[in-house]
Design a protein around this motif. Sequence first.
Motif, PDB file in Angstrom:
ATOM      1  N   ALA A 239       0.818  -1.209   0.000  1.00  0.00           N
ATOM      2  CA  ALA A 239       0.000   0.000   0.000  1.00  0.00           C
ATOM      3  C   ALA A 239       0.855   1.263   0.000  1.00  0.00           C
ATOM      4  O   ALA A 239       0.477   2.275  -0.605  1.00  0.00           O
ATOM      5  CB  ALA A 239      -0.935  -0.008   1.212  1.00  0.00           C
ATOM      6  N   GLN A 240       2.005   1.207   0.653  1.00  0.00           N
ATOM      7  CA  GLN A 240       2.880   2.375   0.693  1.00  0.00           C
ATOM      8  C   GLN A 240       3.422   2.705  -0.695  1.00  0.00           C
ATOM      9  O   GLN A 240       3.446   3.868  -1.106  1.00  0.00           O
ATOM     10  CB  GLN A 240       4.041   2.141   1.668  1.00  0.00           C
ATOM     11  N   ASP A 241       3.881   1.686  -1.419  1.00  0.00           N
ATOM     12  CA  ASP A 241       4.338   1.902  -2.796  1.00  0.00           C
ATOM     13  C   ASP A 241       3.221   2.516  -3.636  1.00  0.00           C
ATOM     14  O   ASP A 241       3.440   3.457  -4.403  1.00  0.00           O
ATOM     15  CB  ASP A 241       4.761   0.573  -3.431  1.00  0.00           C
ATOM     16  N   LEU A 242       2.045   1.964  -3.489  1.00  0.00           N
ATOM     17  CA  LEU A 242       0.910   2.423  -4.280  1.00  0.00           C
ATOM     18  C   LEU A 242       0.571   3.874  -3.959  1.00  0.00           C
ATOM     19  O   LEU A 242       0.336   4.690  -4.858  1.00  0.00           O
ATOM     20  CB  LEU A 242      -0.288   1.516  -4.005  1.00  0.00           C
ATOM     21  N   SER A 243       0.588   4.226  -2.681  1.00  0.00           N
ATOM     22  CA  SER A 243       0.294   5.607  -2.278  1.00  0.00           C
ATOM     23  C   SER A 243       1.352   6.570  -2.790  1.00  0.00           C
ATOM     24  O   SER A 243       1.039   7.679  -3.243  1.00  0.00           O
ATOM     25  CB  SER A 243       0.198   5.700  -0.747  1.00  0.00           C
ATOM     26  N   THR A 244       2.617   6.160  -2.722  1.00  0.00           N
ATOM     27  CA  THR A 244       3.711   7.010  -3.191  1.00  0.00           C
ATOM     28  C   THR A 244       3.583   7.296  -4.685  1.00  0.00           C
ATOM     29  O   THR A 244       3.695   8.446  -5.127  1.00  0.00           O
ATOM     30  CB  THR A 244       5.069   6.352  -2.901  1.00  0.00           C
ATOM     31  N   LEU A 245       3.337   6.244  -5.471  1.00  0.00           N
ATOM     32  CA  LEU A 245       3.190   6.423  -6.913  1.00  0.00           C
ATOM     33  C   LEU A 245       1.948   7.252  -7.236  1.00  0.00           C
ATOM     34  O   LEU A 245       1.979   8.108  -8.126  1.00  0.00           O
ATOM     35  CB  LEU A 245       3.091   5.058  -7.597  1.00  0.00           C
ATOM     36  N   PHE A 246       0.878   7.010  -6.507  1.00  0.00           N
ATOM     37  CA  PHE A 246      -0.375   7.720  -6.745  1.00  0.00           C
ATOM     38  C   PHE A 246      -0.212   9.212  -6.474  1.00  0.00           C
ATOM     39  O   PHE A 246      -0.613  10.053  -7.275  1.00  0.00           O
ATOM     40  CB  PHE A 246      -1.467   7.122  -5.855  1.00  0.00           C
ATOM     41  N   HIS A 247       0.418   9.552  -5.355  1.00  0.00           N
ATOM     42  CA  HIS A 247       0.642  10.961  -5.028  1.00  0.00           C
ATOM     43  C   HIS A 247       1.569  11.613  -6.037  1.00  0.00           C
ATOM     44  O   HIS A 247       1.353  12.764  -6.436  1.00  0.00           O
ATOM     45  CB  HIS A 247       1.226  11.093  -3.621  1.00  0.00           C
ATOM     46  N   SER A 248       2.591  10.899  -6.460  1.00  0.00           N
ATOM     47  CA  SER A 248       3.516  11.439  -7.447  1.00  0.00           C
ATOM     48  C   SER A 248       2.794  11.755  -8.749  1.00  0.00           C
ATOM     49  O   SER A 248       3.026  12.806  -9.363  1.00  0.00           O
ATOM     50  CB  SER A 248       4.643  10.435  -7.704  1.00  0.00           C
ATOM     51  N   GLU A 249       1.877  10.868  -9.132  1.00  0.00           N
ATOM     52  CA  GLU A 249       1.135  11.087 -10.369  1.00  0.00           C
ATOM     53  C   GLU A 249       0.185  12.268 -10.235  1.00  0.00           C
ATOM     54  O   GLU A 249       0.039  13.078 -11.150  1.00  0.00           O
ATOM     55  CB  GLU A 249       0.366   9.812 -10.727  1.00  0.00           C
ATOM     56  N   LEU A 250      -0.468  12.386  -9.080  1.00  0.00           N
ATOM     57  CA  LEU A 250      -1.403  13.483  -8.870  1.00  0.00           C
ATOM     58  C   LEU A 250      -0.696  14.830  -8.809  1.00  0.00           C
ATOM     59  O   LEU A 250      -1.273  15.862  -9.159  1.00  0.00           O
ATOM     60  CB  LEU A 250      -2.200  13.258  -7.581  1.00  0.00           C
ATOM     61  N   MET A 251       0.535  14.822  -8.345  1.00  0.00           N
ATOM     62  CA  MET A 251       1.292  16.064  -8.231  1.00  0.00           C
ATOM     63  C   MET A 251       1.841  16.538  -9.567  1.00  0.00           C
ATOM     64  O   MET A 251       2.264  17.673  -9.701  1.00  0.00           O
ATOM     65  CB  MET A 251       2.442  15.887  -7.231  1.00  0.00           C
ATOM     66  N   THR A 252       1.832  15.670 -10.551  1.00  0.00           N
ATOM     67  CA  THR A 252       2.292  16.081 -11.877  1.00  0.00           C
ATOM     68  C   THR A 252       1.319  17.113 -12.436  1.00  0.00           C
ATOM     69  O   THR A 252       0.112  16.891 -12.433  1.00  0.00           O
ATOM     70  CB  THR A 252       2.362  14.870 -12.823  1.00  0.00           C
ATOM     71  N   GLU A 253       1.834  18.226 -12.885  1.00  0.00           N
ATOM     72  CA  GLU A 253       0.964  19.325 -13.328  1.00  0.00           C
ATOM     73  C   GLU A 253       0.000  18.884 -14.403  1.00  0.00           C
ATOM     74  O   GLU A 253      -1.155  19.278 -14.423  1.00  0.00           O
ATOM     75  CB  GLU A 253       1.821  20.497 -13.835  1.00  0.00           C
ATOM     76  N   ASN A 254       0.458  18.043 -15.292  1.00  0.00           N
ATOM     77  CA  ASN A 254      -0.423  17.541 -16.346  1.00  0.00           C
ATOM     78  C   ASN A 254      -0.232  16.046 -16.429  1.00  0.00           C
ATOM     79  O   ASN A 254       0.600  15.549 -17.175  1.00  0.00           O
ATOM     80  CB  ASN A 254      -0.084  18.200 -17.686  1.00  0.00           C
TER      81      ASN A 254
END
Length: 268
Positions: A239-254
């Motif tokens: 779950a930690q890996d998944l959350s990290t990748l998910f947040h990274s993707e959401l933080m991408t401007e586009n």
Amino acid sequence: MQEYLPELGEALEKNFALYKDLCAETVRWQMQGVQFVCYGDPLFPAQCYRMADPPLTLSYRGSPCWMIERSISIVGSREPSADSLKWMEQELALFLEKQMPLVISGGARGVDQKAHSLALRKSSPTAVVLPSGLGEIYPSSLQEWITPVLDQGGCFLSEYDPQQMMHKRLFHHRNRLIAALGCATLLVEARRRSGTLITAHQAAELSRPVWVVPGHPLDPHFLGGLDLLLDGAQMVRDAQDLSTLFHSELMTENFKTAGIVGISSEPH
């Protein structure tokens, strides 16, 4: 030109009759809770504009929840291993509980239905993308899911005529919509040359990130996912890996232009 006017009049009359029939049919479905959104409408999924062959019309029951950018597509085997189901119950459930994303999947038995059910249990909205029309929901067991999915802000979604019955060729066609709607695609388990693997490649073609739960190389149930990892997909352990990748993707401007470079568009 006068000699052609009668024929023109007949054509216009015929087209008008067809238009009236179409309008009446649309109203009939709307009375049953089915809504329609067309290419160019404000509610049309922005993600679909990047598809090579976007749907011209989508029908849905429920909420237009695809407008939520916090979304993840989840795909996998129809006959997942006990370890995969255990991973979903522990790690995916924890991720959903903490992040509350929109869960997008295809409603098939196995990984799809497990993803939908976990979303419902963890109070996340979920979108069921069908390989059939909304009047011919497939599999039929999904009829029992309509109320809980809609009550939780989710939807049943289709790009086919409401009376379209399931057909084998529609599964792969439908899967490209699943790949497009999520900001990333999580692959839980897949053999080589599976429909799940095709969905992952469709996501890569759309520059969508592909995340893979790894498995043992001697287990054929996981070889498709391991091939994707070799091609550049990102591994998800928990779950930690998944959350990290998910947040990274959401933080991408586009996030529409973010993705994994190097995944071949051709399945192994």
